[in-house]
Design an enzyme around this catalytic site. Structure first.
Site, PDB file in Angstrom:
ATOM      1  N   GLU A   1      -2.076   5.443  17.669  1.00 21.95           N
ATOM      2  CA  GLU A   1      -3.202   5.705  18.578  1.00 21.95           C
ATOM      3  C   GLU A   1      -3.683   7.042  18.249  1.00 21.95           C
ATOM      4  OE1 GLU A   1      -3.903   2.897  21.782  1.00 21.95           O
ATOM      5  OE2 GLU A   1      -2.136   3.856  22.417  1.00 21.95           O
TER       6      GLU A   1
ATOM      7  N   HIS B   1      -2.058  10.774  26.544  1.00 27.57           N
ATOM      8  CA  HIS B   1      -2.379   9.482  26.645  1.00 27.57           C
ATOM      9  C   HIS B   1      -1.277   8.818  27.163  1.00 27.57           C
ATOM     10  CE1 HIS B   1      -3.723   5.384  25.986  1.00 27.57           C
ATOM     11  NE2 HIS B   1      -2.405   5.336  25.153  1.00 27.57           N
TER      12      HIS B   1
ATOM     13  N   HIS C   1       0.403   5.511  29.956  1.00 29.72           N
ATOM     14  CA  HIS C   1       0.293   4.181  30.542  1.00 29.72           C
ATOM     15  C   HIS C   1       1.018   4.343  32.129  1.00 29.72           C
ATOM     16  CE1 HIS C   1       1.338   2.618  26.280  1.00 29.72           C
ATOM     17  NE2 HIS C   1       0.086   2.959  26.592  1.00 29.72           N
TER      18      HIS C   1
ATOM     19  N   HIS D   1      -4.743  -0.770  30.013  1.00 27.35           N
ATOM     20  CA  HIS D   1      -4.093  -0.208  28.944  1.00 27.35           C
ATOM     21  C   HIS D   1      -3.440   1.131  29.780  1.00 27.35           C
ATOM     22  CE1 HIS D   1      -4.331   1.908  24.790  1.00 27.35           C
ATOM     23  NE2 HIS D   1      -3.181   2.261  25.394  1.00 27.35           N
TER      24      HIS D   1
END
Lengths: 252, 252, 252, 252
Positions: free
Chosen positions: B77, B96, B98, B166
């Site tokens: 990613e 990035h 979660h 996500h």
């Protein structure tokens, strides 16, 4: 009266305990009134409480001017402490915090009130100060005596006042007391949120809060303090274990 | 300007801090734009952030091609990062994640907005990107520049964009800033979920968010960074402690 | 094919990881089908998973009879495992657990469904087995092949089946896979409970779940496994890092 | 019958385990009836349970008078224990606690009932004692035999009774049993709060609770006890692993 050196050590311990018990994270602070000079207070330099050391403790005048050694920048919000010591001769220690279960109560109409005996001394009436009322849009920080005094006015004679979108400040007659109240305020908030989700809540009555507050003394504080010192690896200096007035129907 | 070696060390620390503060678990990643070559960025090889080491940090072109050493497979990613650096010259670092209390906001209509001053800079308008809108049923991963660019378009000028089902991606002007914003975004989400359960919520106003964001600088970042370095056992390299514009009414 | 000794070591690690990640507490268990004898499975003696050692791993026939060494009493619920291996030739490992955020879904009508990509493989249809339907009032334990087979029937071709008032059982094609699914099932449940409190929830679509499940392979499992081994102080034995089918649009 | 010295060691372990499992914090206590003198009980001096040592365990008459060594002040609430041992010859150990997920049930009308098999023995009928009914506004502490007896009357033949605005007290036939019940009561409360938020809850039936309670014996207790001893660094002294009546359909 507690000696200056002992109080300074206790203040360092209080910093570590509050961080360990999740009352403060990298931010928040705990102060004590100077034991010999009532117009001075002690507070760490601007540093995460978990890291505060003896050499970090600074002395301030009530209006926030540094006296003596300046090991680093002071907290920009020290005015909360000074304004309270100015307005409340009974207050000997204060904790400003962003206690995570308390913050939700600062942004909703739901009142925070004690539901469990250990938490009773936060009181049945907890005001919620909104900096915006007097100062408009700010970064919410209390960075002047004018702001500190406005907050102290809202705090009034209470033990805790919430600060909208920010956290709260707790006061007490000693460092051990104010840490104790802060830890159990966070627990009360955590439990109250859960209770509220299940329906109508029975709060402690005013009479119960008064009885708990009157009876809370060394016998109670020492129990928590010894445990917390142990958890954060700080020395435990025993002090008086007196029971408060009416604490027990049997023991003295 | 921060030197490459120092930045690489800082990136490793950021990986460990984000894992410790529960922003990332075994997944998620943090990158920094190359300090000398603005069309390159630095990112660990595909590895749990808690385990990232100096030798894991790789260099990439903005479109995700490896430059130089390849100690292992890259994150699939990484295009999230490249597409953001391409679209946003102001961005120097990106996370990035979660973040577990943030994910629920990605799958409900309830808006995530800041309720507490430390969390203000996530902004009052946080878009929620749904990969399905353009790419249909996928495994939800951003595995091409086309996908990364679509996300970057939704992010626009904001500091955070959610990603439906996500997680989210946070951007900043430095590694310390982006870590700070990410940690307090998770805390804001945790507290907001609790506040929402108790009734109508007072969010920070746009004026407050602007004041907080303008005033947030080294004085604030250093406090958290020193504490987090200590917690994960990484060296703390002090940097500038400047207060941001309008941070304090008294101190400078 | 993984060798018996390596699998036994992996099973011990799985025990420790599941305890550390709060999927199991003092109870719950993880088994693996014997790598050479498909009609046998491996499972620790009855012991808290966190404490399981190499010498505790026992071999069983599918109907739960001990084969070889018997270092202690076997789990009374081993029939869950045997009945599944009997009914599902594709299953190579199974985790029975009381995962704390999953239990609430076993006693309410609210369906547990995946909301986040990491959790997709639990599937969109998760049956809830009620032992009472066939066996009346019991202590809820699955202590015979008859009970195990009844559960396996409800599990059918699924990856997870809940067990009312008890917990759930998760199956997979390898120990690493089943641990991975179990950890993310618990996380999904934690996040879903919070999302449901905020309004209507957008679940992963069936197409998304299929894409995620197809693409989940060594590249994903290894990332978690290395991290978890590190956390519980067990050696990490790297294995294949293949990306699953359609995992990335760019990399292979 | 367990020897006095072994029981004293076990009581110290129980103190540490209850603190580690968050059943008690700095407050709360666990006692055992004297193994040779049924009109005596053993209880630590007033100290945070996490810190209790062998030398802290004191002996009391049922009405709370110290017998023999007095290493420090006794708990002011020891009357809870004495009154229960007086009223309930079957009780051999008791835990008084402020278990944080249980407290919300003491201040709402929502009944606490078991939803999961491990927690069944708390029973389907859990009374909630309100000290105010007989004693008016107090500090909520049980500091006399009169108060203890009033509580014991509400407890009646049950395993647990809640105490409004305070916590609960759990009783059992051994230290291991009462610790086990206390740990799983806290877990049940945590899970039930979440289940209630999702709609109507299916509780364990009375028949299930009876079957679970009858079948719970050494085989179950030893599993938890070994694990908890390990977690708090206390020696594990194995005892009998008998399965309770009807525990398994296959094993004996």
């Amino acid at each position: 009266m507690i000696a200056l050196q002992e109080l300074t050590e206790e203040l360092v311990t209080a910093n570590h305990v509050l961080a360990h018990e999740r009352v403060v994270d990298s931010f928040g602070h705990v102060s004590a009134r100077h034991p010999e000079k009532p117009d001075r207070y002690l507070l760490s330099r601007a540093r995460a409480p978990q890291l505060a050391e003896i050499g970090d403790i600074m002395e301030f005048t009530l209006d926030g001017k540094v006296v003596g050694a300046e090991p680093g920048k002071p907290y920009s919000e020290r005015f909360i402490h000074g304004a309270i010591y100015e307005a409340r001769p009974d207050v000997m220690a204060a904790v400003h915090n962003h206690s995570p279960n308390v913050v939700p109560f600062t942004v909703t109409k739901q009142k925070m009130r004690p539901i469990m005996h250990m938490c009773g001394p936060i009181g049945s009436e907890i005001p919620n100060w909104d900096i915006r009322n007097k100062f408009g849009d700010t970064n919410l920080l209390v960075t002047s005596m004018e702001m500190g005094r406005d907050f102290a006015k809202t705090l009034g004679p209470h033990t805790v006042a919430l600060m909208r979108g920010h956290g709260s400040t707790v006061v007490g007659r000693s460092v051990r007391e104010v840490v104790f109240t802060s830890v159990y305020m966070e627990l009360n908030a955590e439990m109250l949120i859960k209770a509220l989700a299940m329906g109508e809540v029975t709060y402690l009555s005013d009479g119960e809060i008064a009885a708990i507050t009157k009876g809370r003394a060394g016998f109670t504080f020492e129990r928590g303090w010894e445990n917390w010192c142990h958890r954060v690896g700080r020395p435990f200096i025993p002090r008086d274990k007196t029971m408060g007035e009416g604490f027990s129907k049997t023991d003295t």
